[in-house]
Design an enzyme around this catalytic site. Structure first.
Site, PDB file in Angstrom:
ATOM      1  CG  ASP A  36      -2.179   0.742   1.094  1.00 28.38           C
ATOM      2  OD1 ASP A  36      -2.293   1.529   0.140  1.00 28.38           O
ATOM      3  OD2 ASP A  36      -3.072   0.576   1.946  1.00 28.38           O
ATOM      4  CG  ASP A  52      -9.495   2.556  -0.315  1.00 26.44           C
ATOM      5  OD1 ASP A  52      -9.094   1.396  -0.483  1.00 26.44           O
ATOM      6  OD2 ASP A  52      -8.843   3.420   0.301  1.00 26.44           O
TER       7      ASP A  52
HETATM    8  C1  DGJ Z   1      -5.842   1.952   1.776  1.00 26.16           C
HETATM    9  C2  DGJ Z   1      -6.235   0.713   1.044  1.00 26.16           C
HETATM   10  O1  DGJ Z   1      -6.738   1.033  -0.214  1.00 26.16           O
HETATM   11  C3  DGJ Z   1      -7.245  -0.058   1.871  1.00 26.16           C
HETATM   12  O2  DGJ Z   1      -7.695  -1.169   1.177  1.00 26.16           O
HETATM   13  C4  DGJ Z   1      -6.601  -0.438   3.182  1.00 26.16           C
HETATM   14  O3  DGJ Z   1      -5.556  -1.334   2.948  1.00 26.16           O
HETATM   15  C5  DGJ Z   1      -6.109   0.792   3.889  1.00 26.16           C
HETATM   16  N1  DGJ Z   1      -5.276   1.608   3.061  1.00 26.16           N
HETATM   17  C6  DGJ Z   1      -5.352   0.423   5.128  1.00 26.16           C
HETATM   18  O4  DGJ Z   1      -4.777   1.488   5.742  1.00 26.16           O
END
Ligand code: DGJ
Length: 736
Positions: free
Chosen positions: A478, A548
């Site tokens: 991430d 997300d």
């Molecule tokens: C952003 C990601 O897109 C989410 O799926 C998740 O992993 C969060 N970060 C966690 O902080």
């Protein structure tokens, strides 16, 4: 696939199966001009198209009007400051502070295959699969060599372009702008397609006319970004999904970019793409070289869909690597939306146990398992397991998950550092920051200065130690903030302008190391959702988290924009909880499954807590994934209708390469009162073949189940109105 050079006319011609690209060397100054890009031509002498004879624009005979020539001549790659007033591709600053640069052709090399771009992601192919033209140009005064590379592929109509600069002078020179590609052509009333968005609504498709002046998309955020995308296409107004001319450029790079079309005074246009010159200044020592990243150029006469399928095939065959390149991915369940930071071993195991019984194949433990991280305020950089949450340790958890017959995956954010972390307390200078200024926090974190080798090595060892000590088969990498406060404690003053690009190179190096040490690992990139969904990252990870926002309706738009360029096999897509955590929408569980099927497929919810009826549907969805995933991953993708345009329904299709089957996904986003059926035309089928609706039981309203391919394509089929909103169905067509 053929690259030829006509010595009499001094014209290079690159032929792919359906396209030609022509470059001419003109005048005593050996200018490198662009002649033609488009449908394949049999003629190889197109020198007559070059506007050299249009008086008074002949610089060798008419030197006083050199600027008129430079300002209008269609260039392959430009210099700067000497009379071409359009957007330039190369800019420099000498030790004396001068900026002029002019390029002329010196020599060329045509060879089988394609060389790697050092430190950068790039398309690849065997010697039998591709062929490359290298044009060596130089600025004689500066002793600066510029090598323009063009690679073509036997099985693709794409052209991969890149640029390498070598300094043969005795003193350093500063490169202040190095774009990777330029296409000059007449503006045939084109429309420009670009992708725009924000967090949770990435890559919405936008179309606008190509006007005089500059129109661009860009990023100065240190990543390709949620907001704009390193892609642009330009098409005729009459071009549709399936017919008409379209050109496109896509950048194989994950940092700052500029993609621009400039309409000029004579109705021509210049399309350019490359690293954004904002904040960029690269010191090139004598005999050192700078490699600019690759741009993929596509021309298709088969409409927007033709362009899309060209990108998909190129990336599936010549960009994505690793064990999972052509393999079905394990169906995962990720605990982020199930628990956020509030989890422990017991909770994760209860999710895993239930999930394994339903056929889910991998548990992914997301953010919050390390340091003392219980919210997003701390611990990035402290990649040690928080044993008060994971009692028994990580290996115990992984082993227990494995005993359930499931794989185990884990989340990292290796590029970041929290001010509240042991790492920051020990090394405050490891964060990117301008000395003397308090850095701007985003999501309560700073970005690690990965341009420093000691920082890279330290982070890599921490992450690799975790991976070495348990049977971890998947990593979600991430990256949750964009870059600001650009300053490095590790770079000298005259190299601070290299920070943005060096940071991207460092991320590539880390992911390269990881995939080499752990070749069986499935790596999924992610950046606050889909802010770094780009061709550069696809070289390291075969899939990327799309957004997300996993709401089925929002995803129709996000996935349509993403799939304009990237294969469905790369799009991280999950069935998530309802009401949706981002928009509060309630959609049927079936529809969420159909929409996630167009990507990698997985779950992002607490399977122990969802309604029983939904839970009971999971085994059917698992079976659906196993049945259709080969087709979805490998087939040809067609957009049929886009609800962002029509506001009511969405429809797309994947057709097997041999046309033996097709899967049509139809989602009625909004029902309408008193409305008849919708006529859907199903493209891509074999006109000669007869197709059967293999899942006729799902379409009780449709009485006839057999059709000829051309009937479905040209006459279409009537899709009945479905009762309610957000209703989806699949239609599986198989050839008899
Ligand atoms: C952003 C990601 O897109 C989410 O799926 C998740 O992993 C969060 N970060 C966690 O902080």
């Amino acid at each position: 696939m053929k690259i030829s050079y006509n010595e009499d006319s001094r014209v290079f011609k690159l032929d792919t199966e359906r396209t030609s690209y022509c470059i001419g060397i003109v005048d005593d100054d050996n200018f490198v001009g662009h002649i033609y890009y488009g449908r394949k031509l049999t003629e190889d002498n197109l020198a007559y198209l070059m506007r050299t004879m249009e008086a008074p624009f002949v610089p060798s005979q008419n030197n006083r009007d050199r600027t008129s020539f430079l300002d209008t001549f269609p260039m392959e790659y430009t210099g700067n400051g000497l009379g071409d007033y359009r957007e330039g591709t190369l800019e420099v600053r000498t030790a004396d502070g001068h900026t002029g640069v002019a390029l002329s052709y010196v020599s060329h090399r045509i060879y089988d295959g394609k060389e790697e771009l050092e430190g950068l992601p790039a398309t690849f192919g065997q010697d039998t699969e591709c062929r490359t033209l290298e044009l060596v140009c130089e600025d004689k005064i500066l002793k600066l060599q510029v090598i323009l590379s063009y690679s073509i592929f036997a099985d693709s109509d794409a052209i991969a372009r890149s640029v390498k600069i070598v300094n043969h002078a005795d003193e350093a020179i500063y490169l202040t702008k190095v774009l990777s590609a330029c296409i000059d052509m007449d503006n045939d009333d084109y429309e420009m397609i670009t992708l725009h968005g924000s967090w949770a609504r990435e890559r919405a498709i936008q179309t606008r006319p190509v006007m005089r002046g500059k129109q661009s998309v860009s990023s100065i955020r240190g990543e390709s970004s949620h907001q704009e995308h390193p892609f642009m296409a330009w098409k005729k107004r009459t071009t549709t999904e399936e017919t008409g001319d379209i050109y496109a450029m896509n950048f194989v790079y994950s940092g700052n970019f500029l993609a621009q079309i400039e309409g000029d005074q004579f109705g021509s246009m210049r399309a350019t793409m490359g690293i954004n010159p904002y904040g960029f200044c690269w010191k090139l020592e004598p005999e050192a070289s700078f490699q600019a990243p690759e741009v993929i150029c596509v021309y298709s006469a088969d409409g927007i869909g033709g362009m899309t399928r060209c990108f998909h095939d190129l990336y599936r065959n010549h960009l994505i690597r690793g064990e999972y390149k052509n393999k079905k991915r394990p169906i995962l369940i990720n605990n982020w939306e199930a628990t956020y930071f509030d989890f422990n071993t017991e909770k994760l195991l209860s999710i895993a146990k239930q999930a394994s019984e339903l056929g889910i194949e991998m548990l992914v433990m997301d953010d919050g398992w390390f340091g003392h991280r219980n919210d997003d305020n701390s611990s990035l950089g402290d990649w040690q397991v928080n044993e008060s949450k994971l009692n028994g340790g990580l290996k115990y958890l992984v082993d227990e998950v494995n005993k359930l017959g499931m794989k185990f995956g884990i989340w990292f954010e290796p590029e970041m550092i929290s001010p509240d972390s042991d790492l920051y307390r020990a090394h405050p200078d490891w964060a990117i920051a301008i000395p003397g200024r308090t850095g701007s926090l985003a999501r309560n974190q700073y970005v690690l200065d990965l341009t420093r080798k000691e920082v890279r090595d330290y982070v890599y060892e921490m992450v690799a130690t975790v991976l070495r000590n348990a049977n971890i088969e998947y990593v979600k990498w991430d990256m949750n903030r964009q870059l600001s406060d650009l300053g490095s404690y590790g770079l000298p003053a005259d190299r601070q302008g290299e920070l943005y690009h060096r940071q991207v190179l460092a991320v590539y190096e880390l992911q390269d190391r990881m995939t080499k040490e752990f070749p069986h690992l499935l790596l999924e990139n992610c950046s606050g959702g889909g802010a770094r969904f780009d061709a550069g990252m696809l070289y390291y990870s075969p899939q990327i988290w799309c957004s997300d926002d996993a709401d089925a309706v929002e995803r129709l738009s996000i996935q349509a924009g993403t799939a304009m360029i990237y294969p469905l096999s790369t799009m991280g897509a999950h069935v998530s909880d309802c009401p949706n955590h981002t928009v509060g929408r309630i959609t049927p569980f079936e529809t969420r499954g159909y929409v996630a099927l167009a990507g990698t497929f997985g779950y992002e919810l607490d399977v122990t807590k969802i309604p029983e009826a939904d839970r009971n549907m999971i085994p059917q969805q698992v079976a659906m994934y196993h049945k259709y995933n080969d087709l979805v991953r490998e087939g040809d993708y067609y957009r049929i209708a886009h609800y962002a345009d029509n506001h009511f329904y969405d429809c797309y299709e994947v057709v097997a390469k041999d046309k033996s089957e097709a899967l049509v996904t139809y989602v009625q986003v909004l029902n309408r009162p008193n409305f008849h059926s919708r006529r859907i035309h199903i493209p891509g089928l074999d006109s000669e073949k007869t197709y059967v609706i293999a899942n006729a039981q799902d379409w009780p309203e449709i009485k006839q189940t057999e059709y000829k391919g051309d009937t479905l394509r040209y006459a279409g089929i009537n899709i009945p109105p479905l009762w309610g909103d957000f209703k989806g169905r699949l239609m599986h067509l198989t050839a008899k």
